[in-house]
Structures are given as C-alpha cells and as structure tokens.
Write a protein that holds these residues in place. Structure first.
Motif, PDB file in Angstrom:
ATOM      1  N   TRP A 301       5.637   4.973  -0.956  1.00 40.35           N
ATOM      2  CA  TRP A 301       4.327   4.844  -0.292  1.00 40.35           C
ATOM      3  C   TRP A 301       3.524   6.135  -0.313  1.00 40.35           C
ATOM      4  N   THR A 302       4.190   7.265  -0.477  1.00 40.59           N
ATOM      5  CA  THR A 302       3.455   8.531  -0.470  1.00 40.59           C
ATOM      6  C   THR A 302       2.535   8.653  -1.693  1.00 40.59           C
ATOM      7  N   ASP A 303       2.737   7.790  -2.673  1.00 41.05           N
ATOM      8  CA  ASP A 303       1.851   7.801  -3.840  1.00 41.05           C
ATOM      9  C   ASP A 303       0.468   7.260  -3.482  1.00 41.05           C
ATOM     10  N   ARG A 304       0.366   6.650  -2.303  1.00 38.67           N
ATOM     11  CA  ARG A 304      -0.950   6.111  -1.909  1.00 38.67           C
ATOM     12  C   ARG A 304      -1.732   7.074  -1.016  1.00 38.67           C
ATOM     13  N   ARG A 306      -4.347   9.612  -0.162  1.00 40.32           N
ATOM     14  CA  ARG A 306      -5.586   9.948  -0.903  1.00 40.32           C
ATOM     15  C   ARG A 306      -5.748  11.467  -0.898  1.00 40.32           C
ATOM     16  N   ASN A 359      -2.750  17.261  -4.010  1.00 45.79           N
ATOM     17  CA  ASN A 359      -1.589  16.587  -4.597  1.00 45.79           C
ATOM     18  C   ASN A 359      -0.480  17.600  -4.912  1.00 45.79           C
ATOM     19  N   THR A 389       7.645  13.790   0.298  1.00 42.35           N
ATOM     20  CA  THR A 389       7.687  12.634  -0.600  1.00 42.35           C
ATOM     21  C   THR A 389       9.096  12.441  -1.171  1.00 42.35           C
ATOM     22  N   TYR A 465      -1.635  10.492   5.587  1.00 41.12           N
ATOM     23  CA  TYR A 465      -0.271  10.002   5.369  1.00 41.12           C
ATOM     24  C   TYR A 465      -0.076   8.669   6.100  1.00 41.12           C
ATOM     25  N   ALA A 468      -1.665   5.836   4.266  1.00 44.65           N
ATOM     26  CA  ALA A 468      -0.876   5.464   3.080  1.00 44.65           C
ATOM     27  C   ALA A 468       0.344   4.655   3.502  1.00 44.65           C
ATOM     28  N   LYS A 469       0.960   5.068   4.591  1.00 42.08           N
ATOM     29  CA  LYS A 469       2.182   4.395   5.045  1.00 42.08           C
ATOM     30  C   LYS A 469       1.856   2.972   5.483  1.00 42.08           C
ATOM     31  N   SER A 471      -0.583   1.106   4.515  1.00 41.12           N
ATOM     32  CA  SER A 471      -0.986   0.225   3.412  1.00 41.12           C
ATOM     33  C   SER A 471       0.229  -0.354   2.705  1.00 41.12           C
ATOM     34  N   GLU A 472       1.402   0.151   3.049  1.00 46.89           N
ATOM     35  CA  GLU A 472       2.643  -0.384   2.463  1.00 46.89           C
ATOM     36  C   GLU A 472       2.936  -1.758   3.053  1.00 46.89           C
TER      37      GLU A 472
END
Ligand SMILES: Cc1cc2nc3c(=O)[nH]c(=O)nc-3n(C[C@H](O)[C@H](O)[C@H](O)COP(=O)(O)OP(=O)(O)OC[C@H]3O[C@@H](n4cnc5c(N)ncnc54)[C@H](O)[C@@H]3O)c2cc1C
Length: 473
Positions: A301-304, A306, A359, A389, A465, A468-469, A471-472
């Motif tokens: 999920w950390t790939d999401r 922004r 990033n 991550t 973070y 992003a979490k 949105s998983e």
C-alpha cells in the motif's frame, strides 16, 4: 590437464575466497582469473564514481597479488551483463577452460546473468559459492520454510544456526607451480571515476585485514556506546571493503570472535555482530523477494503514497542546504567522502521521505550515486526501513525530528561544525537551530533557513500515508 577459471566480481581478495580456494585445490590444474567491467550496467544502477575508483584500485591490487601466486588475471570491458556472458564463453573457448568457479551475487540481474552463463557453457563445469554471506540464503528459515520478515527472530535463528554450523575461513592459495606471471600495466575502465580517500577506506586487502584487526582489538568492545555519535570514530568503516569483497563477512566474524569471544553470547562485540547479521538479513531478503531488486516496496500500500515531486527541495537535500544542520552536515560528509555515518543515513533518509515527502527511491538512487560502499541489499533495506515501506521497518507514524536527533547525537555540534564552516560563529547551545539564534541577535547567516517546517511536514506526511493506507481497503 584441467584449466580452472575464477570469475571475480564482488569478491576482490585472495583470503577466504571460496571460489578461488576451490579453483586452486587441485595443484595440477592451470588456474586463470577473470574480471569483466560492465560500465553500462553500472551506470544503470547509478554506481558512484568513487566506488568505481575503489574497485579499480582493488582490482589492480588483486591482480598484483594473483601474479605473485602465478595466477594471471584476464581483464575485459564490455557494455553490460548480456555482453559479459559472451566474454566468459570466449575466454573459456580460448583457454580451454574445463571448470568455472564463481561466487554468487544475489541481485536479480546478476542471477539472470549467471544462469545465462551456465546455459551457454555446455562444455565447462560451473560451480558457484555462497561467499558474500556467513550463512547461505535459505539456511535461516522459519519452521514453515519461509523467510523471516522480522529481524529479531531471524537473528535468533541465525545465531542458533551459526552455532550448529560455524563456517570456517579458507586460506589464500599457495604460489602455483606455473610459469611466472607479471602483473603488467595498470588496468582501468571507462566508467567515470572520482578519487576516494585511502585514509578512510583501506586501499588493498592487507590494509583491510589490518583495519579489521585493529577495530576488533581496540574498538569493538566500545562499539555499543560509541556507534551512534557521528563525531566519534566509533564504527569500523569496513563497509566499502565488504561491498566490493576485499574482506569477507566470515573474516569479520572470526576476527571478532578471536578478539571478543563473548560476542556470540551477548557480551562485548555482540552489537557489532548484530550489524553483520543485519547485512545478512537484507541479502537473504533480496534473494527471497527478487522484487526488492526492482525497487518494489515490501508493503504494497505504500506505493500509493502521493509523493511530492519537489525538485528544488530534493536538490537542497542533495547539496546539504536544507537549513537543518545535522541533515546538511551529513549530506556534505556523503558528498565529500562517499561515506556517511549510519545514524546520519537514518536521519537524512527520514528527512527526505517524511519531511519533504519525496519518493524514497530518489534518495536510494542518490545514495548509490555517491557511496563508496553502495550495495543494493543494504541500501534498499535502509531506505525501505526509513520510509516505512520495508519489512520490519520503522512504522510510518514514526518520524524523526531532525532538530532533536541532532541534539541527541551531536549534542555540542562537533560533527556539524566539521562540515558546516558557515556556522562557526553560532554558539554551541544554538547550533541545532541557528536561525532562531541569528534572528534574536539581528544577524544574518550564510546558511539557509529551514526549507520546511518540521511540525507541519509531519502532519502532511501522516495524512499522505494514512490516505494511501485507507485506499487499500
Ligand atoms: C538509508 C540507508 C542506506 C544505507 N546504505 C548502505 C549501503 O549502500 N551499503 C552499506 O554497506 N550499508 C548501507 N547502510 C547501512 C549502514 O549505514 C552502513 O553499512 C554503515 O554505516 C557502514 O559503516 P561501517 O562500516 O563503519 O559500519 P559498522 O557499524 O562498523 O558495521 C559493520 C558492517 O556491518 C554492515 N552493516 C552495518 N549496519 C548495517 C545495516 N543497517 N544494514 C546492512 N548492513 C549493515 C556493513 O557491512 C558494515 O560495514 C545504509 C543504511 C541506511 C539507513
């Protein structure tokens, strides 16, 4: 008569080199060595010009040392790994090589290359060795034969395994009964090179062994107390040697145990042993999860998150111009020497990711482009740890405060002053927040104001973070 070829890669030494020792075991065999420079491949991985210079120096020292054993070293330069497969094939053909010996590299592309070589060499017996680790990948697994994802249970299992199967060091080969070999002219490759400081990083195998011995005798027992303070010479500075294989981790282990016999039982020296085990952990992880080599995060999920594309902030971080003295002093140490203290690597990585929300891969690549000890497993592991991550990483809500980190680990600003001469006039008690002091005094400084407000950045990062979490789900 058999002809044995030893293909050197990241194992540039005579002592405790498993592939070399195996190649030399039969006294009747003719033994040749090979090194292939692959500048295009190195560039793709952003290898630091300082590391290239370090490799060139070690390669020449190795060539000389091999010549003294009557083992000639064949050198080639080609663009990339695909071309190196053909070189190995051609060298085997030309010299009638019956056996190829090499030490494994665990990165994805390297493994693909080695598999291709083995397929290509239909008439040559190929033998690989787990040389760059104390325990081979796969030797330390959970009860269900999975790779450990958390360091402490991995470490405990690793220690149990070590005590049951203690690997020995192998000796350097004897001088061979073969035609006399002369080392010849200095070898070089076309990759850009930047001089490294031979006072900081041992220039050959003999110097590396001496540095290891000195550290284990004089400093390993104090390592726990000193290792977090960058102003002190409290760590071994052997990372460059380990990265290019001028020393083996088994040599480190055995020297440590010879000088600090309680290290295996949690006594003096055990904290340094812990670091060698972290090194193994990241190498084993890379073997088990090849996606790490492609810079995939361990926690999907950390790939999401922004990330902030801020180029200006990234450049300020690179140059050591963020306005946070501990971060800037650290980055200048990196830029000027190619090495950075571990505590500082954690601080600057956390700052890039959690204060600037940049990033982590950008930081990972920049580190590789500067480090004389650059190594994919440790660097990726360190960055994924700092960015939260990775496996067993700092949780995402743990965000270092760069000011209090400076106060804790460089209290009097000794390290900061060494690298930031523009803060010379700032008194000791103000060194971690020079602008607060300067404003009160009505002075200006030749030093930037903080490029980001830590408290605000913290809130923004947590939100990024958490989004992003969520949105998983
Ligand atoms: C963001 C980040 C990036 C890093 N990048 C690299 C890298 O590219 N190459 C590299 O060798 N290390 C890397 N490290 C790990 C560590 O910072 C260095 O190994 C250490 O600072 C080297 O100094 P030393 O030789 O004096 O270490 P010592 O403290 O004396 O440790 C002895 C050896 O153990 C190994 N080691 C120590 N700490 C670690 C660790 N956390 N992870 C893996 N191995 C370790 C190294 O081989 C080191 O030489 C990174 C750490 C972080 C947080």
């Amino acid at each position: 008569m058999s002809t044995h070829l030893v293909w050197f890669r990241a194992d540039l030494r005579l002592h405790d080199n498993l592939a070399l020792a195996a190649a030399c075991r039969d006294p009747r065999a003719q033994v040749l060595a090979l090194f292939i420079a692959t500048p295009q491949q190195w560039a793709a991985h952003a290898m630091a010009p300082r590391q290239a210079a370090y490799i060139a120096a070690q390669l020449n020292a190795l060539r000389q040392a091999l010549a003294e054993k009557n083992i000639p070293l064949v050198f080639h330069e080609v663009a990339d790994f695909a071309a190196s497969v053909e070189v190995v094939h051609d060298v085997c053909q030309t010299h009638g090589v019956t056996h190829l010996f090499y030490n494994y590299q665990y990165e994805f592309n390297e493994r693909q290359r080695d598999a291709a070589v083995e397929r290509r060499l239909t008439n040559t017996v190929c033998q690989g060795f787990d040389d760059s680790v104390i325990l081979a990948p796969g030797a330390v697994m959970t009860g269900s034969q999975e790779m450990y994802k958390v360091f402490t249970p991995y470490k405990n299992a690793w220690l149990r395994r070590l005590q049951a199967h203690m690997p020995e060091c192998v000796r350097a080969p004897e001088r061979r009964d073969a035609p006399t070999v002369t080392a010849g002219e200095t070898l070089n490759f076309t990759y850009p090179q930047q001089p490294f400081d031979a006072m900081l990083f041992p220039a050959d195998e003999k110097a590396a062994i001496a540095q290891l011995r000195h550290f284990c005798q004089q400093q390993a027992a104090e390592y726990e107390a000193q290792r977090d303070f960058p102003a002190m010479e409290g760590t071994s500075r052997l990372s460059a040697c380990l990265a290019v294989g001028v020393l083996s981790p088994r040599q480190c282990l055995h020297r440590l145990l010879a000088e600090q016999p309680e290290a295996l039982n949690g006594g003096a020296g055990s904290v340094w042993l812990n670091e060698l085990i972290w090194r193994e952990f990241y190498r084993h992880l890379l073997t088990y999860y090849p996606a790490l080599c492609k810079h995939r995060p361990f926690i999907a999920w950390t790939d999401r998150v922004r990330w902030n594309p801020a180029q200006k902030a990234f450049i300020a971080w690179q140059k050591g111009e963020t306005g946070y003295p501990i971060v800037d002093a650290a980055m200048r140490q990196l830029n000027e020497t190619g090495w950075m203290h571990n505590r500082l690597r954690m601080i600057v990585a956390s700052f890039l990711v959690k204060d600037l929300l940049i990033n982590w891969r950008e930081g990972e690549r920049y580190f590789m482009s500067q480090l004389v000890d650059g190594c994919l497993a440790a660097n990726n592991g360190g960055w994924q740890w700092a960015a939260s991550t990775g496996t067993d990483a700092a949780p995402y809500f743990r965000i270092f405060n760069p000011t209090t980190q400076g106060e804790r680990f460089d209290k009097n600003g000794e390290f900061i002053r060494r690298w930031l001469p523009e803060l010379a006039a700032v008194p000791e008690k103000a060194i971690h927040q020079p602008w607060v002091w300067a404003d009160k005094q009505g002075r200006t400084l030749a030093y930037p104001r903080p490029i980001v407000d830590h408290a605000q950045a913290r809130v923004a990062t947590l939100a990024a973070y958490e989004a992003a979490k969520k949105s998983e789900a």
